[in-house]
Design a protein around this motif. Structure first.
Motif, PDB file in Angstrom:
ATOM      1  N   GLY A 140       0.899  -0.379  -3.030  1.00 31.81           N
ATOM      2  CA  GLY A 140       0.611  -1.376  -1.996  1.00 31.81           C
ATOM      3  C   GLY A 140      -0.862  -1.356  -1.647  1.00 31.81           C
ATOM      4  O   GLY A 140      -1.728  -1.174  -2.514  1.00 31.81           O
ATOM      5  N   CYS A 141      -1.160  -1.521  -0.367  1.00 37.10           N
ATOM      6  CA  CYS A 141      -2.556  -1.533   0.084  1.00 37.10           C
ATOM      7  C   CYS A 141      -3.231  -0.194  -0.206  1.00 37.10           C
ATOM      8  O   CYS A 141      -4.443  -0.113  -0.398  1.00 37.10           O
ATOM      9  N   ASP A 191      -2.791   4.594   7.465  1.00 35.95           N
ATOM     10  CA  ASP A 191      -1.834   4.163   6.448  1.00 35.95           C
ATOM     11  C   ASP A 191      -1.877   2.642   6.355  1.00 35.95           C
ATOM     12  O   ASP A 191      -1.224   1.937   7.141  1.00 35.95           O
ATOM     13  N   ARG A 192      -2.635   2.141   5.393  1.00 32.13           N
ATOM     14  CA  ARG A 192      -2.876   0.713   5.333  1.00 32.13           C
ATOM     15  C   ARG A 192      -1.636  -0.092   4.933  1.00 32.13           C
ATOM     16  O   ARG A 192      -1.599  -1.308   5.049  1.00 32.13           O
ATOM     17  N   ASN A 193      -0.606   0.599   4.477  1.00 34.91           N
ATOM     18  CA  ASN A 193       0.639  -0.106   4.166  1.00 34.91           C
ATOM     19  C   ASN A 193       1.416  -0.470   5.423  1.00 34.91           C
ATOM     20  O   ASN A 193       2.470  -1.074   5.342  1.00 34.91           O
ATOM     21  N   ASN A 201       2.651   2.909  17.410  1.00 34.62           N
ATOM     22  CA  ASN A 201       3.852   2.860  16.570  1.00 34.62           C
ATOM     23  C   ASN A 201       3.530   2.164  15.254  1.00 34.62           C
ATOM     24  O   ASN A 201       2.972   1.074  15.251  1.00 34.62           O
ATOM     25  N   GLN A 202       3.889   2.818  14.140  1.00 36.11           N
ATOM     26  CA  GLN A 202       3.675   2.180  12.851  1.00 36.11           C
ATOM     27  C   GLN A 202       4.832   1.216  12.559  1.00 36.11           C
ATOM     28  O   GLN A 202       5.991   1.540  12.788  1.00 36.11           O
ATOM     29  N   ILE A 203       4.464   0.048  12.056  1.00 36.21           N
ATOM     30  CA  ILE A 203       5.442  -1.012  11.843  1.00 36.21           C
ATOM     31  C   ILE A 203       5.277  -1.559  10.428  1.00 36.21           C
ATOM     32  O   ILE A 203       4.151  -1.797   9.981  1.00 36.21           O
ATOM     33  N   GLY A 204       6.390  -1.738   9.731  1.00 35.88           N
ATOM     34  CA  GLY A 204       6.308  -2.273   8.379  1.00 35.88           C
ATOM     35  C   GLY A 204       5.933  -3.756   8.382  1.00 35.88           C
ATOM     36  O   GLY A 204       6.170  -4.463   9.353  1.00 35.88           O
ATOM     37  N   PHE A 205       5.341  -4.225   7.277  1.00 37.81           N
ATOM     38  CA  PHE A 205       4.986  -5.641   7.161  1.00 37.81           C
ATOM     39  C   PHE A 205       6.218  -6.547   7.243  1.00 37.81           C
ATOM     40  O   PHE A 205       6.104  -7.728   7.555  1.00 37.81           O
TER      41      PHE A 205
END
Lengths: 288, 355
Positions: A140-141, A191-193, A201-205
């Motif tokens: 990914g990214c 985490d650029r993905n 909070n990390q969130i998915g695309f």
């Protein structure tokens, strides 16, 4: 119900009705005969003069966000393709299968907004597959943003970028948030993905609504309630639906210029017989 | 001559002329029926093909709603056979009944609509309208100057609230004849705006109009043969085989929502949608009326109308007005909602709102 009311019609009306029905029969006979004429035309002739090639590559809500491909006989029961595209604009016009390419939405963040959303039967189309840069490498990214090839940025302040100009033409003029937002308010620096909200909070695309919702509470509440945005599939409350996520309609990098990107419309209806153009509609207008 | 006398005179005269017209028309119709009467038996004898046989049986059939289960089955089998031959693909004609406890309603956000006309063409894909020379579209999108819309918020609560046995929908008709709450003027509306300029144009808003599924449908009142009627879900339907093509309903409709098949419909076989409903999208014939049914072939089976699914901005919402959790009910409860031409007293179940 209909039956009863028809039977209880006063007799005068019945007589009148009978007369009209007789007329109807006569007219229908005329119509029926004409029907027979065309019916004898071979089926292939039906489409004479309009066999424009079928468009198979098209886009959903906004241009460039979700490209889709028409697949024949995707719903064998009716011989339906998964979708039909406009011949003039390449926009998706019609869904044979409203759940084509979707996955269950997954759990929604708990926001105490009083809406009793039912997400058990909510489906979405994953975004990752539609992002150009996400699909440039196996990671990914992170294929580039691995911390070495492209270093992890040290500061969260705006700077001119030598990359991604196709996504953000001028990073010093980001068209979202009137100068108050920078890439890393939404994209995780480490985490650029992943996307990231202001609480970290990390969130998915695939779930941009969680990111957008953290700043746009009102739109998000309406979206959860089914008022903002779009849901297709069944109409019943709690039924299986495909939900459109925010970025399928809004381009997060240009919303300030256009909340929804302008696009070309489908063709106008044919002019009524005898009308040569529609200029009369513009009389007294356009003199701005 | 006194006022009263003149009036009677006029009435008499009108009465005479209309009766004359009626008889004259009957004469013409009768004559054309005679001319063509010989034709079917003749051609039937030497052209025993499915299609001509079935079209004669079709025209002899009664009103679908009044048929026995047996007759319905026959009528449907007949149609399925004919369409399957005519369009060289397996075609189904459903008579799925109206779901119980449901009143269908539609809401459209004119603040979101961008006038892209995808709904118009989605409808054509779904509902088997005529293409080509006699093209028919059930949805018309009006492009209207922004100034045409006035909506006075402080007068919104001054109308007659609409109560019903199943509860208060919270809908205000918005003032009355003496103190209107404002509304939508269609002056300078453009229906044919070109497709080579991007939409939306910032000085305009866009109002798609289709059958408003009135609770008091003037078209139903006008139909002399009850070919058009309101079903249990509040949808106004047409039995195309019972329709005599008199076009009274078209005149009666304040929304211009009804379309007439002036010519033989032109429907390319490869574009024909083979999943149909008797009262919905099955192919029509020349000389009958048609209009939006909110996609009865879909909605009775639980699916959303095609126009809703095509809308790129999510301006279209559909659902059960009797269900407080439905999208439409939530919109009616929380948004500024109005009905088009509400002064006509037609009580549409199609609501426009500003989201």
């Amino acid at each position: 119900m209909f039956k009863n009311s028809l039977q209880s019609t006063p007799s005068i009306v019945v007589v009148a009705l009978a007369l009209v029905i007789a007329m109807a029969g006569i007219l229908a006979l005329v119509g029926g005969l004409n029907g027979r004429e065309t019916a004898t035309t071979p089926a292939g002739m039906q489409g004479k003069g309009r066999t424009a090639p079928v468009v198979t590559e098209c886009f959903e809500s906004r241009e460039g966000s979700t490209s889709v491909t028409r697949v024949e006989n995707a719903v064998p029961r009716y011989g339906y393709p998964n979708l039909k595209c406009s011949k003039t604009t390449q926009a998706v016009l019609w869904y044979g299968d409203p759940f084509d390419g979707t996955v269950p939405m997954g759990e929604m963040p708990d926001i105490r907004d009083g809406t009793r959303g039912d997400f058990a039967h909510a489906f979405v189309k994953p975004r990752e597959a539609h992002l150009t840069y996400f699909n440039m490498g196996p990671d990914g990214c992170r294929t580039c943003h691995d911390g070495r090839t492209v270093p992890v940025p040290k500061s969260k302040s705006a700077r001119p970028l030598a990359m991604h100009q196709d996504i953000v033409a001028d990073s010093m003029q980001l068209q979202h948030g009137r100068g108050a937002l920078w890439c890393l308010d939404c994209h995780s620096a480490t985490d650029r993905n992943k996307l990231i909200d202001h609480l970290g909070n990390q969130i998915g695309f695939n779930q941009p609504q969680k990111l957008c919702g953290s700043c746009h509470g009102e739109a998000y509440i309406d979206w959860r309630a089914g008022i903002h945005g779009k849901r297709i599939g069944t109409w019943a409350t709690g039924g299986k639906k495909r939900w459109w996520v925010c970025t399928e309609c809004h381009n997060p990098h240009t919303v300030q210029a256009n909340r929804f990107d302008p696009l070309l419309p489908e063709p106008p209806p044919p002019l009524p017989r005898g009308m040569r153009n529609a200029n009369h509609e513009r009389v007294g207008q356009g003199v701005h | 001559m006194s006022e009263a006398e003149r009036k009677t005179d006029d009435d008499l005269h009108d009465g005479n002329s209309s009766r004359r017209d009626f008889l004259r028309n009957l004469g013409i119709a009768g004559a054309s029926a005679l001319i063509s009467a010989g034709a079917p038996s003749e051609s039937m004898a030497n052209a025993p093909d499915t299609v001509s046989e079935t079209s004669v049986q079709e025209f002899l059939q009664g009103h679908f709603v009044l048929m026995s289960e047996e007759e319905k089955k026959e009528a449907i089998a007949r149609l399925e056979k004919r369409y399957s031959v005519q369009y060289s693909k397996k075609t189904t004609v459903a008579d799925t009944p109206a779901p119980e406890g449901v009143l269908f309603g539609y809401a459209l956000d004119i603040a979101k609509c961008i006038g892209c006309r995808r709904c118009v063409h989605a409808c054509v894909e779904e509902n088997n309208q005529s293409r080509g020379e006699h093209a028919i579209q059930w949805i018309q999108v009006m492009k209207i100057p922004k100034g045409n819309f006035s909506f006075s918020a402080d007068r919104l609560d001054k109308g007659y609230p609409e109560n019903s046995a199943v509860g208060d929908y919270g809908v205000q008709v918005g003032g009355n004849a003496y103190t209107p709450a404002g509304g939508l003027s269609t002056a300078h509306a453009q229906n044919y705006y070109a497709a080579d300029e991007a939409v939306p144009d910032k000085d305009f808003f866009y109002v798609p109009v289709q059958c408003q599924q009135c609770e008091k449908p003037p078209c139903v009142k006008a139909c002399p043969v009850r070919a058009t009627f309101r079903d249990e879900n509040g949808i106004v339907l047409i039995d195309y085989n019972w329709c005599i093509g008199c076009r009274m309903c078209q005149l009666a409709c304040p929304y211009g929502a009804r379309r007439f098949n002036w010519g033989e419909p032109e429907l390319p076989a490869e574009e024909m949608n083979p999943k149909t409903h008797y009262f919905g999208n099955r192919p029509r014939m020349r000389g009958v009326m048609e209009k939006c049914t909110f996609c009865v072939q879909r909605t009775r089976e639980g699916r959303n109308p095609a126009c809703l699914e095509a809308c790129p901005v999510g301006a279209r919402k559909f659902g059960n007005l009797l269900d407080p959790e439905s999208d439409v009910r939530k919109i009616i409860a929380t948004k500024r909602v109005f009905r088009f031409k509400e002064e006509m007293g037609t009580y549409p179940k199609f609501f426009y709102y500003i989201g």
